[in-house]
Design a protein around this motif. Structure first.
Motif, PDB file in Angstrom:
ATOM      1  N   VAL A 216       0.860  -1.198   0.000  1.00 38.58           N
ATOM      2  CA  VAL A 216       0.000   0.000   0.000  1.00 38.58           C
ATOM      3  C   VAL A 216       0.892   1.242   0.000  1.00 38.58           C
ATOM      4  O   VAL A 216       2.000   1.231   0.540  1.00 38.58           O
ATOM      5  CB  VAL A 216      -0.921   0.059   1.248  1.00 38.58           C
ATOM      6  N   LEU A 217       0.409   2.295  -0.625  1.00 40.10           N
ATOM      7  CA  LEU A 217       1.154   3.566  -0.607  1.00 40.10           C
ATOM      8  C   LEU A 217       0.895   4.284   0.714  1.00 40.10           C
ATOM      9  O   LEU A 217       1.788   4.845   1.324  1.00 40.10           O
ATOM     10  CB  LEU A 217       0.692   4.458  -1.765  1.00 40.10           C
ATOM     11  N   ASN A 218      -0.362   4.213   1.154  1.00 38.99           N
ATOM     12  CA  ASN A 218      -0.738   4.841   2.415  1.00 38.99           C
ATOM     13  C   ASN A 218      -0.656   3.785   3.523  1.00 38.99           C
ATOM     14  O   ASN A 218      -1.483   2.870   3.585  1.00 38.99           O
ATOM     15  CB  ASN A 218      -2.166   5.380   2.275  1.00 38.99           C
ATOM     16  N   LYS A 219       0.333   3.949   4.392  1.00 40.87           N
ATOM     17  CA  LYS A 219       0.602   2.908   5.393  1.00 40.87           C
ATOM     18  C   LYS A 219      -0.526   2.763   6.414  1.00 40.87           C
ATOM     19  O   LYS A 219      -0.554   1.790   7.181  1.00 40.87           O
ATOM     20  CB  LYS A 219       1.927   3.197   6.128  1.00 40.87           C
ATOM     21  N   LYS A 220      -1.440   3.716   6.433  1.00 38.30           N
ATOM     22  CA  LYS A 220      -2.557   3.599   7.387  1.00 38.30           C
ATOM     23  C   LYS A 220      -3.667   2.730   6.813  1.00 38.30           C
ATOM     24  O   LYS A 220      -4.665   2.469   7.468  1.00 38.30           O
ATOM     25  CB  LYS A 220      -3.119   4.980   7.694  1.00 38.30           C
ATOM     26  N   LYS A 221      -3.512   2.327   5.549  1.00 39.88           N
ATOM     27  CA  LYS A 221      -4.568   1.550   4.902  1.00 39.88           C
ATOM     28  C   LYS A 221      -4.122   0.118   4.626  1.00 39.88           C
ATOM     29  O   LYS A 221      -2.930  -0.205   4.715  1.00 39.88           O
ATOM     30  CB  LYS A 221      -4.959   2.217   3.583  1.00 39.88           C
ATOM     31  N   LEU A 222      -5.096  -0.716   4.241  1.00 39.09           N
ATOM     32  CA  LEU A 222      -4.814  -2.093   3.830  1.00 39.09           C
ATOM     33  C   LEU A 222      -5.465  -2.322   2.473  1.00 39.09           C
ATOM     34  O   LEU A 222      -6.407  -1.612   2.111  1.00 39.09           O
ATOM     35  CB  LEU A 222      -5.449  -3.084   4.802  1.00 39.09           C
ATOM     36  N   ASN A 223      -5.003  -3.323   1.743  1.00 43.86           N
ATOM     37  CA  ASN A 223      -5.733  -3.752   0.553  1.00 43.86           C
ATOM     38  C   ASN A 223      -6.728  -4.837   0.956  1.00 43.86           C
ATOM     39  O   ASN A 223      -6.566  -5.492   1.988  1.00 43.86           O
ATOM     40  CB  ASN A 223      -4.776  -4.319  -0.492  1.00 43.86           C
ATOM     41  N   ALA A 224      -7.744  -5.013   0.117  1.00 41.79           N
ATOM     42  CA  ALA A 224      -8.687  -6.119   0.326  1.00 41.79           C
ATOM     43  C   ALA A 224      -8.491  -7.126  -0.800  1.00 41.79           C
ATOM     44  O   ALA A 224      -8.067  -6.760  -1.901  1.00 41.79           O
ATOM     45  CB  ALA A 224     -10.117  -5.584   0.314  1.00 41.79           C
TER      46      ALA A 224
END
Ligand SMILES: NC(=O)c1ccc[n+]([C@@H]2O[C@H](COP(=O)([O-])OP(=O)(O)OC[C@H]3O[C@@H](n4cnc5c(N)ncnc54)[C@H](OP(=O)(O)O)[C@@H]3O)[C@@H](O)[C@H]2O)c1
Length: 374
Positions: free
Chosen positions: A38-46
């Motif tokens: 992920v580019l945004n470390k606060k997010k996850l992929n599904a």
């Protein structure tokens, strides 16, 4: 939009007896890295998969770590750490509800799931590991539509004498691309000229864009924000024959405000019209062509010619007519309008064989970057 990721053999196989037909470490790493990064470390992929694919993952490896796992199944019981969706709409709802924590969603198989996302035009990117070898398979990857997906990068690799390519295909929206190309043409070749507003323009004359609206499609641009509620409300306002723009204002739509102020109307010599009155413009010409325009408060019922009803009657009763046309350009009325219409004629054509309806809209002038295609 979703991203598809899969590995496929030369004969387009992806599975055999509920398992992967090969064991290629580099591909497994590619899958893991692509779906986890992920580019945004606060997010996850599904990741979304069908029940059979889920069951093909050894229990000790599932749920796939650092990703939100979603399984499509009508039969699988609820499980901890995985979201079971009973249909595609539940997947969309889940992704939407969790959009603040999800960066990208990868569709990871199998065939039936890939097919549903592709058939419904829900896919922006496809990551194919194309393995240059035939394997015995009983599950196969559906063909990609070459008109829709373009190869944008390819990397070759090999493992134990098996060659493979990591190919990335991207969805190509040719209708939107035509719009973007035309803007580029205006920037590069537009003729500098003056205009009514004193702003100055770069202009081109006589270009055409085509949009396929079959199958209930609405050709909204995705490369700029479009005010869909405003588009629909303004169209309903026109079709009803209304010219009182305060009715749009009441709905929070202010696209006509600037052209219906006291000052603007007075400058057009329309001192007798109340603020918010657009004059004998779009809806009036569509529904009451030829009637005598007084102001937006007047009831024009049964006055003038109802061009919309006429077009509907012709389409129904005389679809082969070459006169199925609405004209908003009424020269003796132009001085009674806050703005003469920009889009001013709409011709309809019925393909009786295919039972298809086409419309050709003529627009005399458009601020291409701001207003065209809204
Ligand atoms: N090479 C690769 O990259 C790759 C990737 C993934 C999978 N595979 C292989 O592909 C094979 C599995 O693929 P598959 O096509 O047979 O099965 P699948 O697509 O993984 O799963 C099919 C099942 O998913 C559920 N499902 C699908 N669409 C649904 C919907 N709209 N609503 C509710 N449930 C839905 C149904 O489960 P219920 O019956 O419970 O309703 C259906 O029986 C395995 O061999 C696997 O190893 C390979």
């Amino acid at each position: 939009m979703y991203r598809i990721i899969t590995a496929l053999s030369k004969n387009r196989g992806i599975g055999y007896r509920g398992k992967l037909p090969w064991n290629i470490r580099k591909d497994m790493n590619f899958f893991k890295n692509t779906t986890s990064t992920v580019l945004n470390k606060k997010k996850l992929n599904a990741v979304v998969c069908g029940r059979t694919t889920w069951e093909s993952i050894p229990p000790k490896f599932r749920p796939l770590p650092n990703r939100l796992n979603i399984v499509l199944s009508s039969s699988m019981p609820e499980e901890e750490n995985v979201t079971v969706c009973r249909n595609l709409n539940e997947v969309h709802d889940y992704i939407y509800q969790n959009r603040k924590k999800i960066e990208s969603t990868y569709v990871i198989g199998g065939t039936s799931v890939y097919k549903q996302f592709l058939d419904n035009d829900l896919v922006s990117d496809v990551f194919f590991t194309e393995i240059d070898k035939d394997y015995q398979c009983d599950t196969f990857m559906p063909e990609l539509d070459n008109d829709k997906f373009k190869l944008i990068s390819s990397k070759e690799d090999s493992e134990n004498d098996v060659n493979m390519k990591f190919n990335h295909y991207e969805y190509h929206n040719s209708e939107e691309q035509n719009y973007l190309d035309l803007m580029r043409e205006i920037i590069d070749n537009g003729v500098p000229s003056g205009d009514r507003t004193g702003t100055g323009t770069n202009s081109l004359f006589g270009r055409m864009l085509k949009y396929d609206i079959r199958d209930g499609k609405l050709p909204l641009l995705t490369s700029k924000r479009t005010f869909i509620r405003g588009i629909i409300e303004e169209m309903l306002f026109f079709v009803s024959g209304n010219t009182d723009c305060t009715k749009l204002q009441e709905k929070g739509i202010h696209i006509w405000d600037g052209n219906t102020t006291r000052e603007f109307l007075d400058n057009r010599g329309l001192n007798h019209l109340p603020v918010g009155d657009m004059g004998a413009g779009y809806g009036f010409q569509w529904k009451h062509f030829g009637a005598d325009y007084k102001d937006c408060k007047t009831d024009y019922k049964d006055q003038g010619f109802d061009q919309i009803q006429n077009v509907i009657n012709l389409i129904k009763n005389n679809p082969e007519s070459r006169r199925i046309l609405i004209s908003g350009w009424n020269p003796p009325d132009l001085h009674k309008m806050a703005l003469p219409p920009c889009h001013l004629s709409y011709q309809f054509y019925v393909n009786v064989d295919k039972k298809e309806l086409s419309c050709l809209l003529y627009q005399r002038s458009s601020d291409y970057f701001l207003a065209a295609n809204y």
